[in-house]
Design a protein around this motif. Structure first.
Motif, PDB file in Angstrom:
ATOM      1  N   ILE A  18       0.860  -1.182   0.000  1.00 35.67           N
ATOM      2  CA  ILE A  18       0.000   0.000   0.000  1.00 35.67           C
ATOM      3  C   ILE A  18       0.896   1.231   0.000  1.00 35.67           C
ATOM      4  O   ILE A  18       1.835   1.323   0.796  1.00 35.67           O
ATOM      5  CB  ILE A  18      -0.912   0.017   1.246  1.00 35.67           C
ATOM      6  CG1 ILE A  18      -1.832  -1.202   1.236  1.00 35.67           C
ATOM      7  CG2 ILE A  18      -1.720   1.307   1.311  1.00 35.67           C
ATOM      8  CD1 ILE A  18      -2.615  -1.395   2.522  1.00 35.67           C
ATOM      9  N   PHE A  19       0.575   2.161  -0.909  1.00 36.65           N
ATOM     10  CA  PHE A  19       1.345   3.392  -0.996  1.00 36.65           C
ATOM     11  C   PHE A  19       0.446   4.578  -0.691  1.00 36.65           C
ATOM     12  O   PHE A  19      -0.742   4.564  -1.009  1.00 36.65           O
ATOM     13  CB  PHE A  19       1.968   3.544  -2.392  1.00 36.65           C
ATOM     14  CG  PHE A  19       3.143   2.634  -2.616  1.00 36.65           C
ATOM     15  CD1 PHE A  19       4.427   3.085  -2.432  1.00 36.65           C
ATOM     16  CD2 PHE A  19       2.945   1.316  -2.982  1.00 36.65           C
ATOM     17  CE1 PHE A  19       5.506   2.247  -2.618  1.00 36.65           C
ATOM     18  CE2 PHE A  19       4.018   0.463  -3.171  1.00 36.65           C
ATOM     19  CZ  PHE A  19       5.306   0.934  -2.991  1.00 36.65           C
ATOM     20  N   ILE A  20       1.013   5.582  -0.059  1.00 37.63           N
ATOM     21  CA  ILE A  20       0.293   6.829   0.214  1.00 37.63           C
ATOM     22  C   ILE A  20       1.131   7.985  -0.318  1.00 37.63           C
ATOM     23  O   ILE A  20       2.333   7.839  -0.533  1.00 37.63           O
ATOM     24  CB  ILE A  20      -0.007   7.023   1.715  1.00 37.63           C
ATOM     25  CG1 ILE A  20       1.283   7.071   2.530  1.00 37.63           C
ATOM     26  CG2 ILE A  20      -0.952   5.949   2.224  1.00 37.63           C
ATOM     27  CD1 ILE A  20       1.077   7.465   3.962  1.00 37.63           C
ATOM     28  N   ALA A  29       3.149   2.710   2.764  1.00 40.06           N
ATOM     29  CA  ALA A  29       2.466   2.991   4.029  1.00 40.06           C
ATOM     30  C   ALA A  29       3.006   2.093   5.137  1.00 40.06           C
ATOM     31  O   ALA A  29       3.238   0.901   4.931  1.00 40.06           O
ATOM     32  CB  ALA A  29       0.967   2.779   3.865  1.00 40.06           C
ATOM     33  N   ASN A  30       3.208   2.690   6.299  1.00 39.94           N
ATOM     34  CA  ASN A  30       3.599   1.898   7.462  1.00 39.94           C
ATOM     35  C   ASN A  30       2.374   1.712   8.374  1.00 39.94           C
ATOM     36  O   ASN A  30       1.287   2.203   8.089  1.00 39.94           O
ATOM     37  CB  ASN A  30       4.781   2.547   8.198  1.00 39.94           C
ATOM     38  CG  ASN A  30       4.449   3.936   8.702  1.00 39.94           C
ATOM     39  OD1 ASN A  30       3.316   4.247   9.053  1.00 39.94           O
ATOM     40  ND2 ASN A  30       5.459   4.801   8.747  1.00 39.94           N
ATOM     41  N   ARG A  31       2.544   1.027   9.463  1.00 38.74           N
ATOM     42  CA  ARG A  31       1.427   0.723  10.369  1.00 38.74           C
ATOM     43  C   ARG A  31       0.770   1.998  10.892  1.00 38.74           C
ATOM     44  O   ARG A  31      -0.454   2.109  10.988  1.00 38.74           O
ATOM     45  CB  ARG A  31       1.936  -0.142  11.531  1.00 38.74           C
ATOM     46  CG  ARG A  31       0.906  -0.460  12.588  1.00 38.74           C
ATOM     47  CD  ARG A  31      -0.259  -1.212  11.977  1.00 38.74           C
ATOM     48  NE  ARG A  31      -1.360  -1.305  12.894  1.00 38.74           N
ATOM     49  CZ  ARG A  31      -1.911  -2.437  13.256  1.00 38.74           C
ATOM     50  NH1 ARG A  31      -1.496  -3.576  12.769  1.00 38.74           N
ATOM     51  NH2 ARG A  31      -2.915  -2.438  14.108  1.00 38.74           N
ATOM     52  N   SER A  32       1.557   2.990  11.225  1.00 41.71           N
ATOM     53  CA  SER A  32       1.029   4.255  11.731  1.00 41.71           C
ATOM     54  C   SER A  32       0.144   4.936  10.686  1.00 41.71           C
ATOM     55  O   SER A  32      -0.917   5.470  11.015  1.00 41.71           O
ATOM     56  CB  SER A  32       2.189   5.164  12.136  1.00 41.71           C
ATOM     57  OG  SER A  32       1.726   6.431  12.478  1.00 41.71           O
ATOM     58  N   ASP A  33       0.600   4.925   9.423  1.00 37.78           N
ATOM     59  CA  ASP A  33      -0.201   5.525   8.345  1.00 37.78           C
ATOM     60  C   ASP A  33      -1.546   4.816   8.211  1.00 37.78           C
ATOM     61  O   ASP A  33      -2.586   5.457   8.072  1.00 37.78           O
ATOM     62  CB  ASP A  33       0.544   5.453   7.007  1.00 37.78           C
ATOM     63  CG  ASP A  33       1.826   6.266   6.983  1.00 37.78           C
ATOM     64  OD1 ASP A  33       1.854   7.340   7.622  1.00 37.78           O
ATOM     65  OD2 ASP A  33       2.792   5.826   6.326  1.00 37.78           O
ATOM     66  N   LEU A  34      -1.518   3.491   8.248  1.00 35.44           N
ATOM     67  CA  LEU A  34      -2.764   2.712   8.121  1.00 35.44           C
ATOM     68  C   LEU A  34      -3.689   2.949   9.310  1.00 35.44           C
ATOM     69  O   LEU A  34      -4.912   3.054   9.143  1.00 35.44           O
ATOM     70  CB  LEU A  34      -2.453   1.235   7.961  1.00 35.44           C
ATOM     71  CG  LEU A  34      -1.696   0.857   6.680  1.00 35.44           C
ATOM     72  CD1 LEU A  34      -1.350  -0.617   6.676  1.00 35.44           C
ATOM     73  CD2 LEU A  34      -2.491   1.233   5.457  1.00 35.44           C
ATOM     74  N   ASP A  35      -3.115   3.045  10.506  1.00 37.79           N
ATOM     75  CA  ASP A  35      -3.937   3.335  11.695  1.00 37.79           C
ATOM     76  C   ASP A  35      -4.661   4.666  11.544  1.00 37.79           C
ATOM     77  O   ASP A  35      -5.835   4.791  11.886  1.00 37.79           O
ATOM     78  CB  ASP A  35      -3.074   3.345  12.966  1.00 37.79           C
ATOM     79  CG  ASP A  35      -2.663   1.953  13.416  1.00 37.79           C
ATOM     80  OD1 ASP A  35      -3.263   0.968  12.931  1.00 37.79           O
ATOM     81  OD2 ASP A  35      -1.740   1.859  14.247  1.00 37.79           O
ATOM     82  N   LYS A  36      -3.949   5.680  11.039  1.00 40.74           N
ATOM     83  CA  LYS A  36      -4.575   6.995  10.823  1.00 40.74           C
ATOM     84  C   LYS A  36      -5.706   6.912   9.814  1.00 40.74           C
ATOM     85  O   LYS A  36      -6.777   7.497  10.012  1.00 40.74           O
ATOM     86  CB  LYS A  36      -3.538   8.017  10.337  1.00 40.74           C
ATOM     87  CG  LYS A  36      -2.617   8.523  11.391  1.00 40.74           C
ATOM     88  CD  LYS A  36      -1.631   9.519  10.796  1.00 40.74           C
ATOM     89  CE  LYS A  36      -0.574   9.899  11.807  1.00 40.74           C
ATOM     90  NZ  LYS A  36       0.445  10.782  11.235  1.00 40.74           N
TER      91      LYS A  36
END
Length: 184
Positions: A18-20, A29-36
């Motif tokens: 997954i890319f942001i 995307a890292n875990r923090s990005d996905l959590d947000k």
């Protein structure tokens, strides 16, 4: 990513990655990005709380202005603060559509609309798991008002959308609401 991308036998991008976008660059995307992303999803809601939009005279920065006022309800059901700093309204009549900036924020209890928050100067915080009833104040250009008054008279049937952004660019958009805009 739906399909792996390889070059010279080496896997560059894996299926499922997954890319942001951050500024002008794409990042994995890292875990923090996905959590947000998951935390923001479907946890905030704005509802227009009016069927008539009227003008009200108020004092903003020591200047008397005639502004339109629109009550709304903001529901923040997420676990993080929402720091509101930009509001935009889309007003659509039977044959015309235009955008205006919701520059002013008032408490619903402030009948005289004396205590104004000018959003360009001061973002407004909405606490986690909290519902706020507020009034957005906005101005419509004299040109638009004149054309609307000539075409529809003093009562304009329209649909209103309210889009709210926070300091991080997170947007919350209301459903369309049929309203009558009263032009004095």
């Amino acid at each position: 990513i739906k399909k792996e991308k390889t070059q010279n036998g080496k896997c560059l991008i894996k299926q499922g990655d997954i890319f942001i976008r951050k500024n002008a660059t794409n990042f994995k995307a890292n875990r923090s990005d996905l959590d947000k992303i998951y935390d923001m999803r479907e946890k905030r809601k704005v509802v227009i709380d009016a069927v008539e939009i009227k003008t009200k005279e108020t004092c903003v920065n020591n200047v008397i202005k005639e502004i339109f006022i629109l009550p709304f309800i903001f529901e923040n059901s997420s676990k993080s603060n929402y720091l509101l700093n930009n509001m935009e309204l889309r007003i659509t009549t039977s044959d015309h559509s235009f955008f205006v900036s919701g520059s002013y924020l008032f408490n619903t209890e402030d009948v005289l609309l004396e205590n104004v928050v000018v959003l360009d100067d001061t973002p407004f915080s909405i606490n986690p798991y909290f519902v706020e009833k507020k009034i957005v104040g906005f101005e419509v250009s004299d040109g638009h008002l004149k054309k609307m008054k000539e075409k529809y008279g003093q009562c304009v049937d329209c649909n209103i959308y309210l889009k709210i952004k926070d300091v991080n660019g997170c947007e919350v958009v209301s459903e369309s609401k049929a309203c009558k805009m009263l032009i004095s």
